[in-house]
Write a protein that holds these residues in place. Structure first.
Motif, PDB file in Angstrom:
ATOM      1  N   PHE A   1       5.068   0.092   7.815  1.00  0.00           N
ATOM      2  CA  PHE A   1       5.749   1.079   7.145  1.00  0.00           C
ATOM      3  C   PHE A   1       7.098   0.460   6.727  1.00  0.00           C
TER       4      PHE A   1
ATOM      5  N   HIS B   1      -1.062  -2.305   8.641  1.00  0.00           N
ATOM      6  CA  HIS B   1       0.285  -2.314   7.684  1.00  0.00           C
ATOM      7  C   HIS B   1       1.551  -1.782   8.361  1.00  0.00           C
TER       8      HIS B   1
ATOM      9  N   ASP C   1       1.024   5.364   0.133  1.00  0.00           N
ATOM     10  CA  ASP C   1       0.425   6.661   0.441  1.00  0.00           C
ATOM     11  C   ASP C   1       1.170   7.910   0.784  1.00  0.00           C
TER      12      ASP C   1
ATOM     13  N   TYR D   1       1.979   8.364   4.294  1.00  0.00           N
ATOM     14  CA  TYR D   1       2.592   7.684   5.138  1.00  0.00           C
ATOM     15  C   TYR D   1       3.955   8.138   5.755  1.00  0.00           C
TER      16      TYR D   1
ATOM     17  N   TYR E   1       0.807  -1.221   0.068  1.00  0.00           N
ATOM     18  CA  TYR E   1      -0.112  -0.100   0.063  1.00  0.00           C
ATOM     19  C   TYR E   1       0.846   1.319   0.052  1.00  0.00           C
TER      20      TYR E   1
ATOM     21  N   SER F   1       5.546   5.348   1.220  1.00  0.00           N
ATOM     22  CA  SER F   1       5.028   6.595   0.651  1.00  0.00           C
ATOM     23  C   SER F   1       5.288   6.872  -0.570  1.00  0.00           C
TER      24      SER F   1
ATOM     25  N   SER G   1       3.679   2.323  11.441  1.00  0.00           N
ATOM     26  CA  SER G   1       2.670   1.317  11.312  1.00  0.00           C
ATOM     27  C   SER G   1       1.425   1.984  11.305  1.00  0.00           C
ATOM     28  N   ASP G   2       0.218   1.794  10.511  1.00  0.00           N
ATOM     29  CA  ASP G   2      -0.908   2.288  10.982  1.00  0.00           C
ATOM     30  C   ASP G   2      -2.028   1.239  11.562  1.00  0.00           C
TER      31      ASP G   2
ATOM     32  N   ASP H   1       5.016  -3.420   4.055  1.00  0.00           N
ATOM     33  CA  ASP H   1       3.904  -3.437   2.997  1.00  0.00           C
ATOM     34  C   ASP H   1       3.186  -2.265   2.973  1.00  0.00           C
ATOM     35  N   ALA H   2       3.695  -1.042   3.430  1.00  0.00           N
ATOM     36  CA  ALA H   2       3.125   0.149   3.465  1.00  0.00           C
ATOM     37  C   ALA H   2       4.532   1.100   3.109  1.00  0.00           C
TER      38      ALA H   2
END
Length: 809
Positions: free
Chosen positions: A312, A310, A299, A302, A297, A318, A306-307, A315-316
């Protein structure tokens, strides 16, 4: 006396030998007695969903390993310098370590010659620490760097099994003192003292990103008396199956007994440092990381680790490029609404999916190796969808998107915006070069100083051909070169030039496509010489699905300086099968005169018609059979030229040929040789002549365009009939393209001075074919008067021409 089992493997400092686990080893003496290493079913396993990045764990674990006893060797920490395998971001999941315990449950009370007794499932607890360090390679020898993570847990240590008098009678307690007799390992079929087990350190909650190189160690204390005095670290004698043991002759060791180090403690005692002469042994250990994610993902907002759902850096991300780098092959990069910058180099099969063309905006501000905003090189199966790509003025890129030497590339719901037609440095919109399998759905490419969309057969002769191109709902708007361009040969027409060689086959325009405000709407640059030589035979062209005609029926042309330009004799818009495409060559500098209406500057390329669409007048005693019929010129006006224009009818040498004008068919009987040396000067205005090119082709030189037809006349045997007949046949491969499918602004493309301004919006009129034939009564009346005239002039024979109105003047 009571016996505390402080026995383990000992590294002899004189001969650097590691004794095997069946040996009795005290602090000052060592005895060897090897047992073969076999493996059991309790292999170390990664956590659910995790994968090993480093492993020295055998596929099947033995009941006991060669091991190093911390108490016997005065060790507090032991480990190895390892290099993790795998790709992408490595997020630590767990580390599994094998330990070997020699202690019996009754050790605290039994005599050294008494039997070892352990009840099933009995354990004791002892704290054990896993340490992960960075590697300091600043010196000549690798050293321990900063601590990445230290995790301590209370380990439930299983006692070794009881003495087995049935299977291990030869190793009874007296013989095997002080160990209390051996137990039987059914996996290896041997008797042994130590019992191997696995403990796992959970790292999943730390969201820990591991570097490529790590020093991983196990530490615990043996201070005081207790069964932990007999706790050892298991050692494998084979290399890792995943990852790399950076130096298979070295381990990192912290021992307080100086002679244990190979250098005798010269580099320090009681410190964790590299020590050699350990081959082939290394700790039995497995480092497990989270698997490469199948979905990541992206964004732009980001920034935290972590949110909650996910991680960072795993799988996350920016940036889109970080997401592409991290995702598994065949996975999906989900890009949230927002504005992103940079370039994207797609290095694996993957899908990049935005939130919509109005929501996910990518501003191209940097370039890849060859200057593309988005690059797909050597991949099979890439999809990009639901985004807008902007190329600001001055961006040093060659294309906003380019795919090269790839297969099955799909672009869906995208907008590519360039900075304008005239900006420099010049660059293009969407480019496919040597790609087999192109699918473009609902994609706009606008405001580029090169082409909006371009397709090149192959960059180099060794590359694969561009094939199977499906275009659905595309918009090419306000591009400087062409809205859509096809290149099957380079500018110098040589086989090794950029542009390569070979057909582009399987091209289809589907649904509603729009080509507006470009300098050229659709352009085809193919293989033909820029002269009128008879040897100018095309080799490569562009064809539709199954080598059919490329239909442009669904393409709307508006506001282009030229709608369709074909810089080759093998036209994009003609059938490739028998009877083949008619080649048209208009010399540069030709003046075109239009009469009978207002001309928009467009000349329709030849369109093959059904032979049933015309009737050629018969001749008494002969059967007349049409063979090939073509329309060329304009739907609304009559076009004439001040220079001779060449029409080549493939495979028609030996046939008669003629044309329809104002409903009257005229046979072209004059041989071109009588007009040499200059056809331009000697061929009459509006005139025609014919010849052959020595390759089986019929060649017509003409100074006007209309409907032309080739035909044959066959004598009818006298016994059959003396009347005139006309035979109509259908050529199996003949086809018609839409009138708008093949147009060329001759004045602009070939440098012709027509004196007629082209209309910016070209909407070719539909040809009215209803007036093509006269009724039969008129035909017979004319024929009757004709024969009366023949009798009146003393039997002078003539030719009868049956006038049937052509489909256009």
């Amino acid at each position: 006396m009571k016996f505390n089992s402080r026995y383990s493997v000992f590294k002899n400092t004189k001969n650097r030998i590691i004794n095997l686990s069946t040996a009795l080893v005290l602090a000052v003496t060592s005895m060897s007695g090897a047992a073969p290493l076999f493996f059991s079913q309790n292999a170390l396993a990664a956590g659910v969903g995790a994968v090993p990045a480093y492993s020295t764990v055998p596929a099947t674990m033995p009941g006991s390993f060669v091991s190093l006893g911390y108490q016997a060797t005065q060790t507090s920490e032991l480990g190895d310098y390892i290099q993790l395998g795998g790709t992408g971001t490595r997020i630590a999941d767990s580390v599994d370590v094998s330990l070997t315990n020699w202690a019996c449950e009754n050790d605290a009370t039994r005599l050294s010659t008494e039997a070892c007794l352990t009840s099933d499932g009995s354990t004791y607890s002892h704290p054990v620490t896993l340490n992960l360090y960075n590697v300091d390679n600043s010196g000549t020898t690798p050293a321990v760097g900063s601590l990445i993570k230290s995790v301590t847990k209370s380990v439930a240590v299983p006692y070794r099994p009881s003495y087995d008098p049935t299977n291990c009678a030869a190793s009874d307690p007296a013989t095997n003192a002080p160990f209390g007799g051996k137990w039987y390992d059914s996996v290896t079929g041997t008797c042994t003292n130590g019992k191997a087990f696995t403990t796992s350190f959970d790292l999943s909650s730390y969201e820990l990103t591991l570097p490529n190189d790590v020093i991983a160690t196990v530490a615990f204390s043996t201070a005081g008396d207790g069964p932990f005095d007999s706790l050892n670290v298991s050692l494998a004698s084979t290399g890792p199956t995943v990852g790399v043991d950076v130096d298979d002759n070295a381990l990192f060791w912290n021992t307080s007994f100086a002679p244990n180090y190979t250098d005798g403690g010269a580099a320090g005692v009681g410190t964790l440092r590299q020590d050699d002469n350990w081959a082939p042994y290394t700790p039995v250990m497995q480092v497990n990381v989270l698997p490469v994610p199948s979905t990541v993902y992206v964004d732009a907002n980001y920034t935290v680790s972590s949110d909650g759902s996910h991680i960072f850096g795993y799988d996350a991300f920016s940036t889109v490029q970080d997401g592409v780098n991290a995702v598994a092959a065949g996975g999906t990069v989900s890009v949230a609404a927002g504005t992103y910058t940079g370039a994207i180099n797609v290095t694996k099969p993957a899908s990049i999916v935005g939130a919509g063309v109005a929501s996910t905006i990518f501003n191209i501000t940097s370039n890849t190796t060859y200057g593309q905003g988005v690059s797909v090189n050597g991949q099979n199966g890439v999809t990009i969808s639901n985004m807008t790509f902007n190329a600001p003025v001055g961006t040093p890129v060659s294309y906003a998107f380019q795919a090269y030497q790839s297969s099955n590339v799909t672009l869906t719901n995208l907008v590519f915006n360039g900075p304008g037609k005239s900006t420099t440095p010049r660059f293009g919109g969407v480019d496919f070069n040597s790609v087999n399998g192109v699918t473009i759905n609902n994609v706009t490419s606008r405001n580029f100083s090169k082409n909006g969309f371009s397709f090149t057969s192959r960059y180099a002769v060794s590359d694969q051909l561009t094939q199977n191109v499906s275009l659905t709902g595309i918009t090419a708007d306000n591009n400087n070169w062409a809205g859509v361009a096809f290149y099957t040969v380079g500018n110098d027409h040589s086989p090794t030039s950029i542009g390569g060689t070979g057909d582009i086959n399987g091209v289809s325009f589907n649904g509603a496509n729009t080509v507006t405000n470009n300098t050229k709407g659709i352009e085809v640059v193919g293989d033909s010489d820029a002269n009128i030589a008879a040897s100018a035979i095309p080799r490569w062209g562009v064809t539709g699905v199954g080598t059919s005609v490329v239909s442009l029926a669904g393409v709307t042309f508006t506001g282009n300086s030229q709608d369709v330009v074909s810089k080759q004799k093998y036209s994009l818009y003609q059938p490739s099968a028998t009877p083949g495409a008619v080649e048209v060559t208009i010399p540069a500098g030709t003046t075109v005169t239009a009469t009978g209406g207002t001309w928009d500057g467009v000349i329709n390329a030849p369109v093959v018609q059904s032979v049933d669409s015309v009737t050629i007048p018969g001749l008494s005693g002969y059967t007349t059979t049409p063979v090939m019929v073509i329309e060329v010129g304009s739907d609304t006006v009559s076009l004439t030229f001040d220079k001779a224009v060449q029409l080549v009818f493939p495979g028609q040498a030996g046939k008669q040929v003629g044309f329809f004008k104002n409903g009257v068919f005229t046979e072209i009987a004059n041989d071109c040789s009588q007009y040499l040396p200059s056809l331009d000067a000697n061929l009459p205005a509006g005139g025609d002549c014919k010849t052959t090119d020595g390759s089986g082709n019929l060649v017509v030189w003409t100074k006007h365009f209309t409907t032309f037809a080739t035909f044959t006349r066959t004598a009818i045997p006298a016994s059959t009939s003396s009347s005139s007949t006309t035979k109509k046949t259908t050529v199996a491969a003949s086809a018609s393209s839409p009138a708008s499918a093949a147009v060329e602004n001759v004045a602009s493309v070939l440098g012709i001075s027509s004196g007629v301004a082209g209309d910016a919006t070209k909407t070719p009129a539909t040809t009215n074919k209803s007036n093509q034939k006269t009724d039969d009564s008129s035909a017979f009346l004319i024929l009757g008067w004709y024969w009366l005239l023949v009798l009146a002039v003393a039997g002078i024979l003539g030719y009868a021409f049956l006038a049937r109105r052509a489909d256009r003047a």
